[in-house]
Structures are given as structure tokens and as C-alpha cells.
Design a protein around this motif. Structure first.
Motif, short mmCIF file in Angstrom:
data_model
loop_
_atom_site.label_atom_id
_atom_site.label_comp_id
_atom_site.label_asym_id
_atom_site.label_seq_id
_atom_site.Cartn_x
_atom_site.Cartn_y
_atom_site.Cartn_z
N VAL A 232 -25.12 29.46 -39.11
CA VAL A 232 -25.26 28.00 -39.15
C VAL A 232 -25.36 27.46 -37.72
O VAL A 232 -26.19 26.59 -37.41
CB VAL A 232 -24.08 27.34 -39.90
CG1 VAL A 232 -23.99 25.84 -39.60
CG2 VAL A 232 -24.23 27.55 -41.40
N SER A 233 -24.51 27.99 -36.84
CA SER A 233 -24.55 27.57 -35.44
C SER A 233 -25.90 27.92 -34.82
O SER A 233 -26.50 27.11 -34.09
CB SER A 233 -23.42 28.25 -34.66
OG SER A 233 -23.48 27.92 -33.29
N PHE A 235 -28.74 28.27 -36.41
CA PHE A 235 -29.74 27.40 -37.03
C PHE A 235 -29.74 26.02 -36.37
O PHE A 235 -30.79 25.45 -36.08
CB PHE A 235 -29.46 27.26 -38.53
CG PHE A 235 -30.43 26.39 -39.27
CD1 PHE A 235 -31.61 26.91 -39.78
CD2 PHE A 235 -30.17 25.04 -39.47
CE1 PHE A 235 -32.52 26.11 -40.46
CE2 PHE A 235 -31.06 24.23 -40.15
CZ PHE A 235 -32.24 24.77 -40.64
N GLN A 236 -28.55 25.50 -36.12
CA GLN A 236 -28.44 24.18 -35.52
C GLN A 236 -28.98 24.16 -34.08
O GLN A 236 -29.39 23.11 -33.60
CB GLN A 236 -26.98 23.72 -35.54
CG GLN A 236 -26.46 23.41 -36.94
CD GLN A 236 -24.96 23.17 -36.97
OE1 GLN A 236 -24.21 23.73 -36.17
NE2 GLN A 236 -24.51 22.33 -37.90
N GLN A 237 -28.96 25.33 -33.43
CA GLN A 237 -29.48 25.43 -32.06
C GLN A 237 -30.91 25.97 -32.02
O GLN A 237 -31.41 26.34 -30.96
CB GLN A 237 -28.56 26.34 -31.25
CG GLN A 237 -27.14 25.83 -31.12
CD GLN A 237 -26.23 26.83 -30.43
OE1 GLN A 237 -26.48 27.25 -29.31
NE2 GLN A 237 -25.16 27.23 -31.11
N ASN A 238 -31.56 26.01 -33.20
CA ASN A 238 -32.94 26.48 -33.31
C ASN A 238 -33.13 27.91 -32.83
O ASN A 238 -34.20 28.29 -32.33
CB ASN A 238 -33.89 25.55 -32.54
CG ASN A 238 -33.93 24.16 -33.14
OD1 ASN A 238 -34.01 24.00 -34.36
ND2 ASN A 238 -33.85 23.14 -32.30
N ASP A 285 -22.68 20.28 -42.57
CA ASP A 285 -24.13 20.18 -42.40
C ASP A 285 -24.79 20.84 -43.61
O ASP A 285 -25.08 22.05 -43.59
CB ASP A 285 -24.55 20.87 -41.10
CG ASP A 285 -26.03 20.67 -40.78
OD1 ASP A 285 -26.80 20.36 -41.70
OD2 ASP A 285 -26.42 20.84 -39.60
N ASP A 287 -27.82 20.82 -44.83
CA ASP A 287 -29.13 21.43 -44.62
C ASP A 287 -29.01 22.79 -43.95
O ASP A 287 -29.66 23.76 -44.35
CB ASP A 287 -30.01 20.51 -43.76
CG ASP A 287 -30.31 19.19 -44.45
OD1 ASP A 287 -30.46 19.20 -45.68
OD2 ASP A 287 -30.37 18.16 -43.77
N ALA A 288 -28.18 22.87 -42.91
CA ALA A 288 -28.01 24.14 -42.20
C ALA A 288 -27.37 25.20 -43.08
O ALA A 288 -27.81 26.36 -43.11
CB ALA A 288 -27.17 23.91 -40.94
N LYS A 452 -31.11 13.92 -46.73
CA LYS A 452 -31.04 13.11 -45.51
C LYS A 452 -31.47 11.67 -45.73
O LYS A 452 -30.99 10.76 -45.03
CB LYS A 452 -31.90 13.74 -44.42
CG LYS A 452 -31.22 14.86 -43.66
CD LYS A 452 -32.11 15.34 -42.52
CE LYS A 452 -31.40 16.39 -41.68
NZ LYS A 452 -32.27 16.87 -40.58
N TYR A 488 -19.14 14.26 -43.20
CA TYR A 488 -20.54 14.53 -42.84
C TYR A 488 -20.95 13.82 -41.55
O TYR A 488 -20.16 13.11 -40.94
CB TYR A 488 -21.44 14.15 -44.02
CG TYR A 488 -21.10 14.96 -45.26
CD1 TYR A 488 -21.67 16.21 -45.46
CD2 TYR A 488 -20.16 14.51 -46.19
CE1 TYR A 488 -21.33 16.98 -46.57
CE2 TYR A 488 -19.81 15.26 -47.29
CZ TYR A 488 -20.40 16.50 -47.47
OH TYR A 488 -20.05 17.28 -48.55
N ASP A 489 -22.21 14.01 -41.16
CA ASP A 489 -22.73 13.42 -39.93
C ASP A 489 -22.82 11.90 -40.06
O ASP A 489 -22.73 11.34 -41.16
CB ASP A 489 -24.10 14.00 -39.60
CG ASP A 489 -25.09 13.80 -40.73
OD1 ASP A 489 -25.71 12.73 -40.80
OD2 ASP A 489 -25.22 14.71 -41.58
#
Length: 522
Positions: A232-233, A235-238, A285, A287-288, A452, A488-489
Motif C-alpha cells: 500500500v505504501s 502504491f501510494q508512492q507510485n 485509503d 483505493d490503495a 472518491k 479517511y482522507d
């Protein structure tokens, strides 16, 4: 507190799910401590003393203790002290003295009305594995400055129950001639949260070798949770996603182990749910987490395709449906393997799922094949869903499952499909179970409920207001899906809060919904 005989066994004064589950775990701890025969003696004395009477939890405790001459010290705290104990354990090996030490510390987090907690009586089942993965014989240990035998009939044992009763204490096993890997909390011997110093390497070893099925499963789940959070980390950092080969090999070893119970295999190769992973994140998150879990499932399906295909083929049966454990386990394993395969973009697998659907001799297999096919949008999915409904439309419980399957789908934009199902002739907004299946099912889909654009929250807000005029109690259960918005965000928080405020501003709002919505906003 006075209870019926049955209620006092469980230690209950209310009928909430949490209380009943905790009560059942407390009863199971008696059996862990006393063994099957000792527990039976305690039950016999309990019913001899109290059959037909109104009794207390203390009466049940006394019967167990008196029948076995046991000392359970602070065990009654399980009935009076709220919260789940956190047990931390560290280990060390002394090669010269041939001893292995386990140091425990326990803490019960503060809860409303109980800011300070006492140490609990925690039965902790333990085994030690040697370098070949075999259970090591255990004969004695040091505890509280004295040497204690753990042997049974003067014979070493391979599993023992440690009685952890203090805030901090140490148990030192003797005659351990190589550094072992500890298997802790075997059989989930107590309802606690365990934090250990086991490395990933230790966990992979337990996953491959532990004789205790719970710990083998738990090792896999711990590794999966760590892996998913790490990805997940990424993914969040592409960053590109890659699957640890050791994890694939670990699941493969379980999948191909013919000596294991098939139901256990099915559970052991199932990944933790998306909600479980989101609960471990500081900011959830959806989505991630969904992207990562989907990636892992596809990678496992791709790398273990031949093993999954063999599993499906070897666990088919054309025999008449039989309700027993071997057949239930066989079906569970076959259908878990099929679900993995269905994550692949492969026409061959679609044909396989259709074959399983059309040749199924029972609803369990047919519904599992339907669920596999329903993972991918398209004409095949629509046709099979329609066929299943036509076959089972007169069984309302089955129709509820059919609604829930579609509601929980991860297909993008599924909120519109759910809106359309509101107009299905089998759906009735006045029927609570239909609402729980369709609306509740949709709220259980992280990727669509937490979309989202806020479409999932908006849909639920509209439904809650409609439901509130029909059944406020059901409406209040539905609105609770919005209650954890602060997890959540910021964007999702804002969208969820808008729906809660919209609900609060409605005219004639019921007390049920007002209570949940106002507390959620507080």
C-alpha cells in the motif's frame, strides 16, 4: 448479577454479539486450563449444584475450581474488567545453559469507567519447534524461582499451557539443545492481542511447519498483513508492486500439502479483507488497499495457476449433496481456488467457471461459481445472474444472497447497478433483510461505497431518509456506515460529513437516526 444457568456459563448480562463471543471465549479458557476431563468434572458439579436455579458467574467459577482443586487467582477479572489484553513477548536462548526464555508483559487499555486495569489470568499455550520444524519435547521450566515439571505421566510433552497472571513474568524452559522457534498462543488459547519478537523468517518457518493449525494460519495472516501494508505504501508512492517469492512459496506449500484439512487450507490461503487492512492504517485509503489486494490475488492466481486448476479438478464431485465436514471442506477449498482463478483475464477460466456453475449439484457450488463469474462485468455475468435468479427466485434467503453478491461487487461504478436493483420486483424497502442484503452489502464494498466522487455516500444518505419514514430502527443501522468518516482522507471526510449534515437537517427525523448521526458528527 443473576442469570439463568446457561447465561451464567457464558458470563452474560446482555445479548450483544461482543458479550456472547467474549463469554464463549472465557468458557473455552476453563477447558484449556483444566483439560477435557477436568472441564467435564466442573460442568457435572455445576449442574449438580445449580440445575434449575438462577445463578451467577461466580457459581460457575466456583464449580470449575472446586471440582478440580484448582487455583484460578484473578480469573474472575475476565467477567468484570472490560477491554482486550495486549500481551507482549520476547525470547532469548542460552546455548551454554541449554535454556530458552520467554518474557511476558501484559496491559489492558483504559476503557470508560475503568482507567486503571489489573493484570489478567491468561492461559497461553506454547510449543517449541526445532530446526527441522518438529515439536521439541518439553519436560521442565523455571518460573517464580522454582523448577516446575510440565511432563505428563513422567513423559515429555510437546505443548504446554503457561499461566500468565502478572504484569511482567518470565518462563525459562530447560534442556533445550538448539535455538527453537516458539509457537505462541496455540489454538488461540486466550482472547488477547499478541505482540512478539518473531521475525518474518520465523513466521515463514511457522507457516511451513507449525503443527498447530491456528498458529500456521496466524503466521500467514501476519505475513499477509505486513506485505499488504508495505505494498500500500509503495502504491501510494507510485512505486512498482512486486510480490515476495517467499510468500508465494509459503501459500503454495499449504495448498499442496495433502495431509492438511481442506477447510484449513481454504482459510489459510485467503488474504485478510480490505477492511481489516484499512483498520491498521492511520488514514484509511480504500483505493490503495483495493488495488494492492487485487494485485496480490492476480499474482497468486498467475504464479500458482496450475496448482489452483488441479485443486478445482481434484475436488469436484458429481455425487449427491452431503452435509458433512469432509464434503464441506472439499467444497470450500475448490471454491476458494476457483475464486482466485477467476481474477485472471483468461477466457479458459471463464469457461471453467461456467462449467462449474452448470454442473453444480448444490447451491453452495453454484453460488460460488456465480460469485467467480460475477467478478468481471459483461454479458456472461448478466446472463448467469439472471439464470441464477430464475432458478432460485422462490427461495427468499437465496435471493437475499443474490442481492448481496451484486451489492458488494467491486465493479467500477456499481452504485448505479445497486440503484437499479432497488426497482427489482424481488426487492422491498420495507423488508429489513432485503435492505441489509442490498444496502448493507453495498456499504461493505470499500471500493464503491468509498468512491472518491462521494456517489456511495450520497446514495446511502438518500436511502437513509427514505428508510427513516418506513423503519427508523433499520435506518439507524444503515446510517452507522457513515460513522467512521474521520478514519479517511480529508476529501472523503468532507463528503461523508455533508451527508450526515444533510440527514440531520431533514424534517421529522426519527430519534434512532438522530442519535447515530449526531454522535457521528460530534
Amino acid at each position: 448479577m443473576i442469570f439463568t444457568v446457561y447465561e451464567s456459563v457464558l458470563g452474560l448480562s446482555t445479548t450483544t454479539v461482543t458479550v456472547y463471543e467474549k463469554g464463549a471465549e472465557v468458557v473455552r479458557m476453563y477447558k484449556t486450563l483444566l483439560g477435557t476431563q477436568g472441564f467435564r468434572k466442573g460442568m457435572d458439579l455445576y449442574f449438580k449444584r445449580h440445575d434449575g436455579q438462577a445463578v451467577t458467574c461466580e457459581d460457575f467459577f466456583a464449580a470449575m475450581q472446586d471440582a478440580n482443586g484448582a487455583d484460578f487467582a484473578n480469573f474472575l477479572l475476565w467477567y468484570s474488567q472490560a477491554g482486550t489484553p495486549v500481551v507482549k513477548v520476547s525470547s532469548s536462548y542460552n546455548a551454554e545453559a541449554h535454556t530458552f526464555s520467554l518474557k511476558f508483559s501484559q496491559e489492558v487499555p483504559p476503557t470508560p469507567g475503568q482507567p486503571v486495569k489489573e493484570p489478567m489470568f491468561i492461559p497461553l499455550a506454547v510449543g517449541l519447534l526445532d530446526s527441522s520444524g518438529k515439536d521439541m519435547p518439553l519436560s521442565s521450566l523455571y518460573h517464580d524461582g522454582t523448577l516446575q515439571s510440565v511432563a505428563s505421566n513422567n513423559q515429555p510433552v510437546f505443548n504446554t499451557v503457561l499461566r500468565v497472571t502478572k504484569k511482567e513474568e518470565e518462563f525459562v524452559f530447560c534442556d533445550i539443545f538448539e535455538r527453537p522457534i516458539p509457537s505462541l498462543l496455540r489454538g488461540y488459547s486466550a482472547p488477547v492481542r499478541l505482540e512478539s519478537d518473531l521475525s518474518d523468517s520465523d513466521l515463514f518457518f511457522l507457516l511451513a511447519h507449525d503443527s498447530d493449525e491456528f498458529n500456521r494460519w496466524e503466521a500467514g495472516q501476519l505475513l499477509a498483513r505486513k506485505l499488504m501494508l508495505s505494498l500500500v505504501s509503495d502504491f501510494q508512492q507510485n512505486k512498482p508492486l512486486t510480490l515476495n517469492p517467499k510468500f508465494v512459496q509459503g501459500l503454495k506449500s499449504i495448498l499442496c500439502d495433502v495431509g492438511l484439512d481442506k477447510e484449513f487450507i481454504a482459510k489459510a490461503i485467503t488474504l485478510p479483507g480490505e477492511g481489516e487492512i484499512m483498520d491498521m492504517m492511520e488514514v484509511a485509503d480504500p483505493d490503495a488497499v483495493h488495488a494492492v489486494r487485487t494485485f496480490i490475488r492476480k499474482e497468486l492466481a498467475s504464479q500458482l495457476k496450475s496448482e489452483f486448476l488441479s485443486t478445482v479438478q481434484n475436488n469436484r464431485s458429481s455425487e449427491e449433496y452431503t452435509f458433512n465436514h469432509p464434503n464441506m471442506a472439499r467444497r470450500a477449498l475448490k471454491n476458494t481456488a476457483l475464486a482466485y482463478l477467476a481474477s485472471l483475464e483468461d477466457p479458459e477460466i471463464t469457461e471453467l467457471a461456467l462449467h462449474e456453475y452448470n454442473t453444480a449439484t448444490n447451491m453452495t457450488d453454484q453460488f460460488a461459481a456465480l460469485a467467480a463469474i460475477a467478478q468481471k462485468p459483461g454479458k456472461t455475468r448478466d446472463d448467469v445472474l439472471a439464470d441464477f435468479y430464475s432458478k432460485w427466485k422462490h427461495e427468499y434467503l437465496v435471493v437475499n444472497k443474490w442481492f448481496a453478491l451484486q451489492a458488494m461487487s467491486d465493479i467500477p461504478g456499481n452504485v448505479e447497478n445497486v440503484r437499479n436493483l432497488l426497482n427489482h420486483p424481488a426487492f422491498d424497502l420495507c423488508n429489513p433483510n432485503k435492505v441489509y442484503s442490498l444496502i448493507g452489502g453495498f456499504c461493505g464494498s470499500p471500493v464503491n461505497f468509498h468512491a472518491k466522487d462521494g456517489s456511495g455516500y450520497k446514495f446511502l444518505g438518500e436511502i437513509v431518509l427514505q428508510l427513516d419514514k418506513l423503519n427508523p430502527r433499520v435506518a439507524s443501522r444503515m446510517v452507522s456506515a457513515l460513522s467512521r468518516w474521520k478514519r479517511y482522507d480529508e476529501s472523503r471526510q468532507k463528503l461523508t460529513k455533508q451527508q450526515l449534515e444533510m440527514i440531520m437537517s431533514a424534517n421529522g427525523l426519527s430519534e434512532n437516526v438522530f442519535e447515530i448521526a449526531s454522535k457521528s458528527l460530534a
